[in-house]
Design a protein around this motif. Structure first.
Motif, PDB file in Angstrom:
ATOM      1  N   MET A 197      40.143  61.386  34.348  1.00 23.09           N
ATOM      2  CA  MET A 197      39.057  60.828  35.146  1.00 23.09           C
ATOM      3  C   MET A 197      38.417  59.628  34.445  1.00 23.09           C
ATOM      4  N   SER A 198      38.306  59.701  33.122  1.00 23.67           N
ATOM      5  CA  SER A 198      37.676  58.600  32.395  1.00 23.67           C
ATOM      6  C   SER A 198      38.523  57.326  32.462  1.00 23.67           C
ATOM      7  N   VAL A 199      39.837  57.480  32.565  1.00 20.80           N
ATOM      8  CA  VAL A 199      40.706  56.309  32.690  1.00 20.80           C
ATOM      9  C   VAL A 199      40.430  55.613  34.012  1.00 20.80           C
ATOM     10  N   LEU A 200      40.241  56.386  35.060  1.00 20.74           N
ATOM     11  CA  LEU A 200      39.952  55.814  36.370  1.00 20.74           C
ATOM     12  C   LEU A 200      38.625  55.066  36.361  1.00 20.74           C
ATOM     13  N   VAL A 201      37.630  55.633  35.708  1.00 20.20           N
ATOM     14  CA  VAL A 201      36.330  54.972  35.607  1.00 20.20           C
ATOM     15  C   VAL A 201      36.455  53.688  34.790  1.00 20.20           C
ATOM     16  N   SER A 202      37.207  53.727  33.713  1.00 20.91           N
ATOM     17  CA  SER A 202      37.400  52.535  32.880  1.00 20.91           C
ATOM     18  C   SER A 202      38.115  51.432  33.658  1.00 20.91           C
ATOM     19  N   ILE A 203      39.110  51.811  34.441  1.00 20.95           N
ATOM     20  CA  ILE A 203      39.825  50.825  35.249  1.00 20.95           C
ATOM     21  C   ILE A 203      38.898  50.222  36.301  1.00 20.95           C
ATOM     22  N   LEU A 204      38.087  51.051  36.929  1.00 15.51           N
ATOM     23  CA  LEU A 204      37.144  50.567  37.932  1.00 15.51           C
ATOM     24  C   LEU A 204      36.116  49.614  37.326  1.00 15.51           C
ATOM     25  N   ILE A 205      35.579  49.962  36.171  1.00 11.67           N
ATOM     26  CA  ILE A 205      34.596  49.101  35.508  1.00 11.67           C
ATOM     27  C   ILE A 205      35.238  47.778  35.106  1.00 11.67           C
ATOM     28  N   THR A 206      36.455  47.824  34.576  1.00 12.21           N
ATOM     29  CA  THR A 206      37.153  46.597  34.201  1.00 12.21           C
ATOM     30  C   THR A 206      37.387  45.707  35.415  1.00 12.21           C
ATOM     31  N   VAL A 239      40.844  34.323  32.906  1.00 13.01           N
ATOM     32  CA  VAL A 239      40.114  35.567  33.165  1.00 13.01           C
ATOM     33  C   VAL A 239      41.033  36.613  33.786  1.00 13.01           C
ATOM     34  N   VAL A 240      41.866  36.214  34.712  1.00 14.62           N
ATOM     35  CA  VAL A 240      42.785  37.159  35.352  1.00 14.62           C
ATOM     36  C   VAL A 240      43.795  37.696  34.343  1.00 14.62           C
ATOM     37  N   ILE A 241      44.320  36.846  33.480  1.00 16.96           N
ATOM     38  CA  ILE A 241      45.280  37.296  32.469  1.00 16.96           C
ATOM     39  C   ILE A 241      44.633  38.287  31.511  1.00 16.96           C
ATOM     40  N   ILE A 242      43.427  37.985  31.044  1.00 12.42           N
ATOM     41  CA  ILE A 242      42.719  38.899  30.158  1.00 12.42           C
ATOM     42  C   ILE A 242      42.436  40.220  30.875  1.00 12.42           C
ATOM     43  N   GLY A 243      42.073  40.152  32.146  1.00  9.26           N
ATOM     44  CA  GLY A 243      41.823  41.364  32.918  1.00  9.26           C
ATOM     45  C   GLY A 243      43.065  42.215  33.082  1.00  9.26           C
ATOM     46  N   ILE A 244      44.192  41.587  33.359  1.00  9.87           N
ATOM     47  CA  ILE A 244      45.444  42.338  33.507  1.00  9.87           C
ATOM     48  C   ILE A 244      45.838  42.993  32.199  1.00  9.87           C
ATOM     49  N   ILE A 245      45.669  42.280  31.099  1.00  9.03           N
ATOM     50  CA  ILE A 245      46.000  42.855  29.794  1.00  9.03           C
ATOM     51  C   ILE A 245      45.100  44.052  29.486  1.00  9.03           C
ATOM     52  N   SER A 246      43.818  43.946  29.800  1.00 10.39           N
ATOM     53  CA  SER A 246      42.932  45.078  29.526  1.00 10.39           C
ATOM     54  C   SER A 246      43.234  46.259  30.447  1.00 10.39           C
ATOM     55  N   LEU A 247      43.595  45.990  31.707  1.00 12.65           N
ATOM     56  CA  LEU A 247      43.975  47.088  32.598  1.00 12.65           C
ATOM     57  C   LEU A 247      45.269  47.763  32.111  1.00 12.65           C
ATOM     58  N   LEU A 248      46.212  46.995  31.636  1.00 18.81           N
ATOM     59  CA  LEU A 248      47.434  47.580  31.100  1.00 18.81           C
ATOM     60  C   LEU A 248      47.147  48.400  29.837  1.00 18.81           C
ATOM     61  N   ARG A 249      46.179  47.980  29.060  1.00 16.36           N
ATOM     62  CA  ARG A 249      45.802  48.728  27.876  1.00 16.36           C
ATOM     63  C   ARG A 249      45.230  50.088  28.273  1.00 16.36           C
TER      64      ARG A 249
END
Length: 53
Positions: free
Chosen positions: A1-10, A38-48
């Motif tokens: 559940m925390s992964v989903l919240v982290s993805i949503l916040i990101t 910004v999009v590239i950084i966002g995609i990298i953080s979502l993949l992380r």
């Protein structure tokens, strides 16, 4: 559940930053470059969060 919240916040942070970049009085070319960064950084953080990296 925390992964989903982290993805949503990101995702929300990415959208907010893109909105703020659009509000800045920048040249269209510079604005486009900043948006791509910004999009590239966002995609990298979502993949992380998805444990790809």
């Amino acid at each position: 559940m925390s992964v989903l919240v982290s993805i949503l916040i990101t995702f929300l942070v990415i959208v907010l930053v893109l909105y703020l970049v659009n509000r800045l009085p920048l040249d269209a070319r510079i604005r486009q470059i900043v948006q791509v960064i910004v999009v590239i950084i966002g995609i990298i953080s979502l993949l992380r969060y998805l444990a790809v990296f």
